[in-house]
Motif scaffolding. Structure first.
Motif, short mmCIF file in Angstrom:
data_model
loop_
_atom_site.label_atom_id
_atom_site.label_comp_id
_atom_site.label_asym_id
_atom_site.label_seq_id
_atom_site.Cartn_x
_atom_site.Cartn_y
_atom_site.Cartn_z
N ILE A 242 -29.44 9.65 -16.90
CA ILE A 242 -28.01 9.61 -16.62
C ILE A 242 -27.75 9.46 -15.12
CG2 ILE A 242 -25.88 10.99 -16.70
CD1 ILE A 242 -26.94 12.19 -19.33
N ALA A 243 -28.55 10.17 -14.30
CA ALA A 243 -28.38 10.06 -12.85
C ALA A 243 -28.66 8.64 -12.38
CB ALA A 243 -29.31 11.04 -12.15
N ALA A 244 -29.73 8.02 -12.92
CA ALA A 244 -30.05 6.64 -12.54
C ALA A 244 -28.95 5.69 -13.00
CB ALA A 244 -31.39 6.24 -13.15
N LEU A 245 -28.42 5.92 -14.19
CA LEU A 245 -27.33 5.07 -14.69
C LEU A 245 -26.10 5.18 -13.80
CD1 LEU A 245 -26.10 3.24 -16.87
CD2 LEU A 245 -25.50 5.31 -18.14
N GLY A 250 -22.60 3.19 -9.57
CA GLY A 250 -22.01 3.37 -8.24
C GLY A 250 -22.38 2.24 -7.30
N THR A 251 -23.65 1.83 -7.33
CA THR A 251 -24.10 0.71 -6.49
C THR A 251 -23.37 -0.57 -6.86
OG1 THR A 251 -26.29 1.71 -6.23
CG2 THR A 251 -26.09 -0.64 -5.76
N GLY A 252 -23.24 -0.81 -8.16
CA GLY A 252 -22.54 -2.01 -8.61
C GLY A 252 -21.08 -2.01 -8.18
N LEU A 253 -20.42 -0.85 -8.30
CA LEU A 253 -19.02 -0.77 -7.89
C LEU A 253 -18.88 -0.95 -6.39
CD1 LEU A 253 -17.78 2.20 -10.12
CD2 LEU A 253 -17.23 -0.23 -10.37
N THR A 254 -19.86 -0.41 -5.62
CA THR A 254 -19.81 -0.58 -4.17
C THR A 254 -19.92 -2.05 -3.79
OG1 THR A 254 -20.80 1.60 -3.84
CG2 THR A 254 -20.94 0.05 -2.01
N ARG A 255 -20.86 -2.74 -4.44
CA ARG A 255 -21.03 -4.17 -4.16
C ARG A 255 -19.79 -4.96 -4.59
NH1 ARG A 255 -27.32 -4.92 -6.18
NH2 ARG A 255 -28.29 -3.81 -4.41
N LEU A 256 -19.24 -4.58 -5.73
CA LEU A 256 -18.03 -5.25 -6.19
C LEU A 256 -16.89 -5.04 -5.22
CD1 LEU A 256 -16.46 -6.80 -8.37
CD2 LEU A 256 -16.04 -4.60 -9.51
#
Length: 274
Positions: A242-245, A250-256
């Motif tokens: 769950i932490a990795a997901l 979070g990384t995807g949203l940051t890049r977006l």
């Protein structure tokens, strides 16, 4: 003991299957005892008092399995906490509940067997053809008659009854079987299940309970320390997953967000070149 009882249950199921295969009219006869041909109805199905009894009985198994389910969920959420119910007992109750009334009864049989209910067949004012228990290709497409779901739930109470002290166990298991027959029998009086639906619900569910008992609680096989350690590993693995997901999201949203910011800045520059 559990293995012998399981074999005896399977043998009883085979005998039961042969009897109802050779004499399928037993189902029709039993249902006819509660059918009123003058009104074309099963009168008890419209009795408010019996409906209340049915509703109360329906929730008893859920109340019995709820503490074990809570303990397992708590263990997965807080892996370092000690289980207040023995892991073997919690897994026995929850596992047999899910596998018996849940998967085998409702997912495998009721939605795939196709047997119409008594109040749906021609003999009792319906439009469908009566099907013996062994013939799965009936007119029903979902939530069908074979086997009784509420009967299966009621027969599952054999599981907590098996946890009684050995001296009291014949009485508690006997009471659970009587409870299952009574709840399932009520569905017969309502015209919602045939007698064989109820009896096979008992055979399948009790068989599943005995299988889980043998795997988890039989002397020589029970190991609560090992089970709790395995639950710890599963819980920590779930936490890491769950932490990795969440980190990936979070990384995807940051890049977006960064991409949207750059796009917005480019649009502003085009709209206002100066």
């Amino acid at each position: 003991m559990a293995r012998r009882l399981l074999l005896a249950t399977l043998a009883f199921g085979l005998i039961l299957g042969l009897i109802f295969a050779i004499f399928p009219e037993i189902d029709l006869w039993a249902a006819s005892l509660f059918y009123d041909p003058q009104t074309g109805r099963f009168p008890m199905a419209r009795d408010a008092d019996w409906e209340r009894v049915r509703n109360l009985a329906y929730w008893v198994p859920y109340l019995l399995v709820a503490p074990s389910l809570f303990v397992l969920i708590r263990k997965f959420v807080f892996p370092r906490t000690k289980m207040i119910i023995a892991p073997s007992v919690a897994l026995f109750l929850v596992g047999s509940f899910i596998a018996g009334p849940g998967v085998l009864t409702n997912l495998v049989l009721k939605d795939n067997w196709g047997r119409p209910r008594p109040n749906q067949v021609e003999q009792f004012g319906g439009k469908d053809t009566f099907e013996p228990w062994w013939r799965p290709g009936g007119a029903c497409h979902r939530n069908c008659s074979f086997v009784s779901g509420e009967g299966s739930l009621a027969f599952w109470t054999v599981a907590p009854a098996m946890l009684a002290p050995p001296a009291a166990r014949p009485f508690t298991v006997g009471a659970a079987v009587v409870y299952g027959i009574s709840v399932g029998g009520l569905r017969v009086t309502f015209g919602r299940h045939f007698l064989s639906d109820v009896l096979f619900a008992g055979v399948f569910t009790v068989g599943m309970v005995l299988l889980f008992y043998y795997l988890l609680l039989a002397p020589g096989r029970r190991n609560d320390a090992k089970l709790e350690a395995q639950l710890d590993r599963i819980a920590f693995a779930l936490h890491r997953g769950i932490a990795a997901l969440l980190a990936g999201i979070g990384t995807g949203l940051t890049r977006l967000g960064a991409g949207l910011r750059h796009s917005g800045q480019a649009l502003l520059r085009r709209a206002d070149p100066d």
